[in-house]
Design a protein around this motif. Sequence first.
Motif, PDB file in Angstrom:
ATOM      1  N   UNK A   1       0.812  -1.226   0.000  1.00 16.10           N
ATOM      2  CA  UNK A   1       0.000   0.000   0.000  1.00 16.10           C
ATOM      3  C   UNK A   1       0.842   1.271   0.000  1.00 16.10           C
ATOM      4  N   UNK A   2       2.142   1.162   0.263  1.00 13.96           N
ATOM      5  CA  UNK A   2       2.997   2.349   0.329  1.00 13.96           C
ATOM      6  C   UNK A   2       3.416   2.847  -1.050  1.00 13.96           C
ATOM      7  N   UNK A   3       3.256   2.025  -2.075  1.00 13.39           N
ATOM      8  CA  UNK A   3       3.697   2.395  -3.420  1.00 13.39           C
ATOM      9  C   UNK A   3       2.523   2.950  -4.214  1.00 13.39           C
ATOM     10  N   UNK A   4       2.819   3.962  -5.022  1.00 14.07           N
ATOM     11  CA  UNK A   4       1.761   4.580  -5.810  1.00 14.07           C
ATOM     12  C   UNK A   4       2.314   5.554  -6.821  1.00 14.07           C
ATOM     13  N   UNK A   5       1.426   6.364  -7.376  1.00 15.72           N
ATOM     14  CA  UNK A   5       1.808   7.298  -8.432  1.00 15.72           C
ATOM     15  C   UNK A   5       2.643   8.464  -7.923  1.00 15.72           C
ATOM     16  N   UNK A   6       2.648   8.698  -6.609  1.00 16.19           N
ATOM     17  CA  UNK A   6       3.383   9.844  -6.096  1.00 16.19           C
ATOM     18  C   UNK A   6       4.820   9.501  -5.698  1.00 16.19           C
ATOM     19  N   UNK A   7       5.177   8.227  -5.736  1.00 16.92           N
ATOM     20  CA  UNK A   7       6.546   7.830  -5.365  1.00 16.92           C
ATOM     21  C   UNK A   7       7.112   6.852  -6.391  1.00 16.92           C
ATOM     22  N   UNK A   8       6.811   5.581  -6.167  1.00 15.98           N
ATOM     23  CA  UNK A   8       7.320   4.509  -7.021  1.00 15.98           C
ATOM     24  C   UNK A   8       6.150   3.597  -7.340  1.00 15.98           C
ATOM     25  N   UNK A   9       5.820   3.503  -8.632  1.00 19.38           N
ATOM     26  CA  UNK A   9       4.671   2.706  -9.050  1.00 19.38           C
ATOM     27  C   UNK A   9       5.135   1.275  -9.290  1.00 19.38           C
ATOM     28  N   UNK A  10       4.697   0.352  -8.433  1.00 20.37           N
ATOM     29  CA  UNK A  10       5.134  -1.048  -8.503  1.00 20.37           C
ATOM     30  C   UNK A  10       4.169  -1.855  -9.365  1.00 20.37           C
ATOM     31  N   UNK A  11       4.727  -2.638 -10.278  1.00 21.95           N
ATOM     32  CA  UNK A  11       3.923  -3.505 -11.145  1.00 21.95           C
ATOM     33  C   UNK A  11       4.147  -4.978 -10.841  1.00 21.95           C
ATOM     34  N   UNK A  12       5.193  -5.285 -10.090  1.00 19.64           N
ATOM     35  CA  UNK A  12       5.482  -6.676  -9.746  1.00 19.64           C
ATOM     36  C   UNK A  12       6.215  -6.693  -8.408  1.00 19.64           C
ATOM     37  N   UNK A  13       6.146  -7.799  -7.703  1.00 17.57           N
ATOM     38  CA  UNK A  13       6.767  -7.911  -6.393  1.00 17.57           C
ATOM     39  C   UNK A  13       7.242  -9.334  -6.195  1.00 17.57           C
ATOM     40  N   UNK A  14       8.335  -9.492  -5.459  1.00 17.31           N
ATOM     41  CA  UNK A  14       8.841 -10.822  -5.136  1.00 17.31           C
ATOM     42  C   UNK A  14       9.498 -10.768  -3.759  1.00 17.31           C
ATOM     43  N   UNK A  15       9.401 -11.878  -3.066  1.00 16.44           N
ATOM     44  CA  UNK A  15      10.031 -11.984  -1.751  1.00 16.44           C
ATOM     45  C   UNK A  15      11.526 -12.188  -1.920  1.00 16.44           C
ATOM     46  N   UNK A  16      12.306 -11.505  -1.072  1.00 15.28           N
ATOM     47  CA  UNK A  16      13.758 -11.673  -1.099  1.00 15.28           C
ATOM     48  C   UNK A  16      14.266 -11.721   0.332  1.00 15.28           C
ATOM     49  N   UNK A  17      14.592 -12.935   0.811  1.00 12.10           N
ATOM     50  CA  UNK A  17      15.024 -13.084   2.179  1.00 12.10           C
ATOM     51  C   UNK A  17      13.942 -12.607   3.127  1.00 12.10           C
TER      52      UNK A  17
ATOM     53  N   UNK B   1      11.343  -7.213  -2.934  1.00 10.49           N
ATOM     54  CA  UNK B   1      11.785  -6.502  -4.127  1.00 10.49           C
ATOM     55  C   UNK B   1      10.551  -6.099  -4.924  1.00 10.49           C
ATOM     56  N   UNK B   2      10.429  -4.795  -5.184  1.00 14.03           N
ATOM     57  CA  UNK B   2       9.338  -4.266  -5.994  1.00 14.03           C
ATOM     58  C   UNK B   2       9.898  -3.807  -7.335  1.00 14.03           C
TER      59      UNK B   2
END
Length: 569
Positions: free
Chosen positions: A183-199, A203-204
């Motif tokens: 929920x922290x990512x959006x058009x005003x900062x960093x728009x995330x289109x994919x996500x993966x767990x890393x440790x 990673x967004x």
Amino acid sequence: MASAILHSPFLSLSYSRNPLKQRCPLTSKVQSLTQQKPLPLHFRKRTSAAICCSLQDQQQEEKTSPPPSSVAVAPEEEETSSHHELKSSELDKARKEQQQEVDWKEDEEFKKFMGNPSIEAAMELEKKRIYRKIKEMERETDGGNPVQRLWNNLVRNRLEDEKERLEKAKETFKALDLNKLKSCFGFDTFFAVDVRRFGDGVIFIGNLRKPIEEVLPKLEKKLSEAAGREVEIWLMEETNDDITKQVCMVQPKAEIDLQLEATKLSTPLGYAGAVALGVATFGTIALMSGFFLKPGASFDDYISDVVPLFGGFLSILGVSEIATRLTADHYGVKLSPSFLVPSNWTGCLGVMNNYESLLPNKKALFDIPVARTASAYLTSLILAVSAFIADGSFNGGDNALFIRPQFFYNNPLLSFVQLVIGPYADELGNVLPNAVEGVGVPVDPLAFAGLLGMVVTSLNLLPIGRLEGGRIAQALFGRSTAALLSFGTSLLLAVGALSGSVLCLAWGLFATVFRGGEEIPAKDEITPLGNDRYAWGIILAITCFLTLFPNGGGTFSSFLDPPFFRGGL
């Protein structure tokens, strides 16, 4: 590119590796996190299927089994039978666990999963392993001799202590909640289109929507509030199939701080080591200086000739150290104590230190090593030019040092000094005008300090690992290209070592063993350096090349042949 950028000795951030694998500050058990990892999905399915089958078999046995007999069984027989059944079930369980571990090691999908574990899950499995080991100790304690029981009790107590330490460490190593961070990512900062767990982090993949200097602090604050604890983020790029994407990696700050603390050299022991190396370096400078005194020199001659050389070295080291510290302080980067590298050939082979905090951007990764090398070059040049102006030449005068042919023997790394001060003899063995037969070529001590300072600075500018040149190459070209340059330069030093250069051999081994690997990734790996910094990089590279490139016009015409000299030196 990000998969290469994220991988480093400090923080192994390539997506197929554990970021805390190399420098985990926990116990040795936790350091080997890849020994056991959480079950992947297909194993959970396999286990569920096995449980279902076992339940069906049990129901079938209940249906087909005869009704209980009315004949009474002796209590002793019932107790013996239950004891055997218990032993048998424990053995079957142990065999199943061993077979499961074998299946995990042979399964390719599980191997891939183990390359990127969660620290929290790994510690949980480690606790289970310790619990199983304690049970084995208890079974072995039931029998055996008293010495064996005593040993098993000691081992069991150690395992209990380790289990308790893991319980405490688990409070620090907790995986970030992926759903809360989305929920922290959006058009005003960093728009995330994919996500993966890393440790224990995430990673967004997406793209920046505003300047990075605005996004980074804002996003870091939002993510910390959502996670309920402080986090560190890195913004960088990755390239797959010629497609470049921007990446935001999030990791718990507590884990990063723990890694930095584990590799910290700003400790009493670290400062003691720095002092010891400093004393050793001053000693090697004094010994090296004495080698170039004229025959029959007195102690007064030693003082008058060596003090200028010693002072020249200290000037170069002092100016470069001040420039480095001021630049690091400008970027808010903490440096470890500076460690001098002693050498019985050149007196000193430079100064080494580590970064003890995260780098804010690639500019910091570039500017800090440039501040050291550029200031060292400038100070060395000033010393050499000052000596030339004072004496009218580099040959000194009454207080001249005499550089003997052995100093250059099969040493391409010292060809610059040889080119400037002139050879001892020509190819026919004739002693040249400036040389003194049986002694060497005279040179002013300050000029010699400046010339050696340029050679030593150029050695540190070689693009190998975490040398200053390796850091600059990493900032300019990225990690993959810097790794290729490091490998190629190491091969050239190996060629010089095979030709007989002790300096090539010593420096190649030192750079590879003690300064190998990659530097800490910068938090901002997206913002370009700019043309001015690329120009500085080109200037330093040309200076390094001209200083270290072997020339054939010196004491010997070929680096595979001995030098020409007389007098049985």
